[in-house]
Design a protein around this motif. Structure first.
Motif, PDB file in Angstrom:
ATOM      1  N   TYR A  32      -0.265 -16.234   4.195  1.00 32.50           N
ATOM      2  CA  TYR A  32       0.040 -14.821   4.082  1.00 32.50           C
ATOM      3  C   TYR A  32       0.869 -14.479   2.854  1.00 32.50           C
ATOM      4  O   TYR A  32       1.649 -15.283   2.353  1.00 32.50           O
ATOM      5  CB  TYR A  32       0.814 -14.339   5.315  1.00 32.50           C
ATOM      6  CG  TYR A  32      -0.072 -14.105   6.512  1.00 32.50           C
ATOM      7  CD1 TYR A  32      -0.282 -15.124   7.430  1.00 32.50           C
ATOM      8  CD2 TYR A  32      -0.694 -12.877   6.712  1.00 32.50           C
ATOM      9  CE1 TYR A  32      -1.104 -14.923   8.522  1.00 32.50           C
ATOM     10  CE2 TYR A  32      -1.512 -12.674   7.811  1.00 32.50           C
ATOM     11  CZ  TYR A  32      -1.713 -13.693   8.711  1.00 32.50           C
ATOM     12  OH  TYR A  32      -2.515 -13.490   9.782  1.00 32.50           O
ATOM     13  N   ILE A  33       0.669 -13.260   2.412  1.00 27.56           N
ATOM     14  CA  ILE A  33       1.579 -12.587   1.496  1.00 27.56           C
ATOM     15  C   ILE A  33       2.259 -11.486   2.299  1.00 27.56           C
ATOM     16  O   ILE A  33       1.597 -10.722   3.008  1.00 27.56           O
ATOM     17  CB  ILE A  33       0.829 -12.011   0.283  1.00 27.56           C
ATOM     18  CG1 ILE A  33       0.282 -13.149  -0.583  1.00 27.56           C
ATOM     19  CG2 ILE A  33       1.727 -11.099  -0.527  1.00 27.56           C
ATOM     20  CD1 ILE A  33      -0.619 -12.692  -1.710  1.00 27.56           C
ATOM     21  N   MET A  34       3.573 -11.441   2.210  1.00 26.82           N
ATOM     22  CA  MET A  34       4.346 -10.449   2.927  1.00 26.82           C
ATOM     23  C   MET A  34       4.845  -9.406   1.927  1.00 26.82           C
ATOM     24  O   MET A  34       5.289  -9.764   0.833  1.00 26.82           O
ATOM     25  CB  MET A  34       5.537 -11.095   3.619  1.00 26.82           C
ATOM     26  CG  MET A  34       5.186 -12.333   4.437  1.00 26.82           C
ATOM     27  SD  MET A  34       4.111 -11.956   5.822  1.00 26.82           S
ATOM     28  CE  MET A  34       5.194 -10.938   6.785  1.00 26.82           C
ATOM     29  N   GLY A  35       4.803  -8.155   2.333  1.00 28.14           N
ATOM     30  CA  GLY A  35       5.164  -7.109   1.395  1.00 28.14           C
ATOM     31  C   GLY A  35       6.060  -6.051   1.988  1.00 28.14           C
ATOM     32  O   GLY A  35       6.224  -5.953   3.203  1.00 28.14           O
ATOM     33  N   TRP A  36       6.656  -5.271   1.094  1.00 28.87           N
ATOM     34  CA  TRP A  36       7.445  -4.093   1.467  1.00 28.87           C
ATOM     35  C   TRP A  36       6.804  -2.872   0.819  1.00 28.87           C
ATOM     36  O   TRP A  36       6.404  -2.912  -0.352  1.00 28.87           O
ATOM     37  CB  TRP A  36       8.887  -4.211   0.987  1.00 28.87           C
ATOM     38  CG  TRP A  36       9.712  -5.183   1.756  1.00 28.87           C
ATOM     39  CD1 TRP A  36      10.008  -6.469   1.417  1.00 28.87           C
ATOM     40  CD2 TRP A  36      10.362  -4.945   3.005  1.00 28.87           C
ATOM     41  NE1 TRP A  36      10.792  -7.052   2.369  1.00 28.87           N
ATOM     42  CE2 TRP A  36      11.033  -6.131   3.366  1.00 28.87           C
ATOM     43  CE3 TRP A  36      10.454  -3.849   3.866  1.00 28.87           C
ATOM     44  CZ2 TRP A  36      11.779  -6.256   4.542  1.00 28.87           C
ATOM     45  CZ3 TRP A  36      11.191  -3.957   5.029  1.00 28.87           C
ATOM     46  CH2 TRP A  36      11.849  -5.153   5.360  1.00 28.87           C
ATOM     47  N   PHE A  37       6.760  -1.789   1.593  1.00 27.06           N
ATOM     48  CA  PHE A  37       6.260  -0.510   1.127  1.00 27.06           C
ATOM     49  C   PHE A  37       7.258   0.564   1.520  1.00 27.06           C
ATOM     50  O   PHE A  37       8.069   0.358   2.419  1.00 27.06           O
ATOM     51  CB  PHE A  37       4.908  -0.185   1.772  1.00 27.06           C
ATOM     52  CG  PHE A  37       3.788  -1.086   1.330  1.00 27.06           C
ATOM     53  CD1 PHE A  37       3.687  -2.387   1.805  1.00 27.06           C
ATOM     54  CD2 PHE A  37       2.829  -0.640   0.435  1.00 27.06           C
ATOM     55  CE1 PHE A  37       2.664  -3.224   1.392  1.00 27.06           C
ATOM     56  CE2 PHE A  37       1.799  -1.460   0.023  1.00 27.06           C
ATOM     57  CZ  PHE A  37       1.711  -2.761   0.506  1.00 27.06           C
ATOM     58  N   TYR A  38       7.196   1.698   0.841  1.00 26.36           N
ATOM     59  CA  TYR A  38       8.014   2.830   1.276  1.00 26.36           C
ATOM     60  C   TYR A  38       7.169   4.099   1.253  1.00 26.36           C
ATOM     61  O   TYR A  38       6.221   4.228   0.492  1.00 26.36           O
ATOM     62  CB  TYR A  38       9.277   2.973   0.435  1.00 26.36           C
ATOM     63  CG  TYR A  38       9.077   3.490  -0.966  1.00 26.36           C
ATOM     64  CD1 TYR A  38       8.868   2.618  -2.022  1.00 26.36           C
ATOM     65  CD2 TYR A  38       9.142   4.853  -1.229  1.00 26.36           C
ATOM     66  CE1 TYR A  38       8.691   3.089  -3.301  1.00 26.36           C
ATOM     67  CE2 TYR A  38       8.973   5.328  -2.517  1.00 26.36           C
ATOM     68  CZ  TYR A  38       8.763   4.439  -3.560  1.00 26.36           C
ATOM     69  OH  TYR A  38       8.595   4.911  -4.828  1.00 26.36           O
ATOM     70  N   GLN A  39       7.559   5.008   2.119  1.00 26.71           N
ATOM     71  CA  GLN A  39       6.889   6.302   2.189  1.00 26.71           C
ATOM     72  C   GLN A  39       7.930   7.398   2.273  1.00 26.71           C
ATOM     73  O   GLN A  39       8.641   7.515   3.278  1.00 26.71           O
ATOM     74  CB  GLN A  39       5.944   6.386   3.383  1.00 26.71           C
ATOM     75  CG  GLN A  39       5.095   7.646   3.393  1.00 26.71           C
ATOM     76  CD  GLN A  39       3.950   7.561   4.381  1.00 26.71           C
ATOM     77  OE1 GLN A  39       3.947   6.758   5.300  1.00 26.71           O
ATOM     78  NE2 GLN A  39       2.942   8.406   4.185  1.00 26.71           N
ATOM     79  N   ALA A  40       8.033   8.170   1.201  1.00 25.91           N
ATOM     80  CA  ALA A  40       8.954   9.302   1.160  1.00 25.91           C
ATOM     81  C   ALA A  40       8.308  10.491   1.849  1.00 25.91           C
ATOM     82  O   ALA A  40       7.079  10.578   1.956  1.00 25.91           O
ATOM     83  CB  ALA A  40       9.293   9.635  -0.284  1.00 25.91           C
TER      84      ALA A  40
END
Length: 119
Positions: A32-40
């Motif tokens: 796996y690749i683990m990621g972070w995202f954000y949503q304003a």
């Protein structure tokens, strides 16, 4: 199946630091690749950065690469997002996500944690 739970969000002032955590459960994570995202508010979800579980290689969006850092603790099945020099425009719901190394589809998502930065 992979289950992700974020924590660590909150209300901070501009210039403060905050560390988000993402605890991962499920199958072996070496694929796996683990990621972070954000949503304003009112905006599309955007990529923050990611880490390849098996190698610790990381990648970041240009907008955060000088302020944010991703790390992991394999013993705790946890991934972290260290955010420094926070700005009001960093205010968003932050999500962790996972995808297989051989696809571009982020198949698994956490529920999100709110980060609010006051000026």
């Amino acid at each position: 199946q992979v289950h992700l739970v974020e924590s660590g969000g909150g209300l901070v002032q501009a210039g403060d630091s905050l560390r988000l955590s993402c605890v991962v459960s499920g199958r072996s994570f070496n694929d796996y690749i683990m990621g972070w995202f954000y949503q304003a508010p009112g905006k599309e979800r955007e990529f923050v950065g990611a880490i390849r579980w098996s190698t610790d290689n990381t990648a970041y969006a240009d907008s955060v690469k000088d302020r944010f850092a991703i790390s992991k603790d394999s013993a705790k099945n946890a991934m972290y997002l260290q955010m420094n020099g926070l700005k009001p425009e960093d205010t968003a719901v932050y999500y962790c996500a996972a995808r297989f190394t051989w696809t571009n589809n982020w198949d698994y998502w956490g529920q999100g944690t709110q980060v609010t930065v006051s000026s």
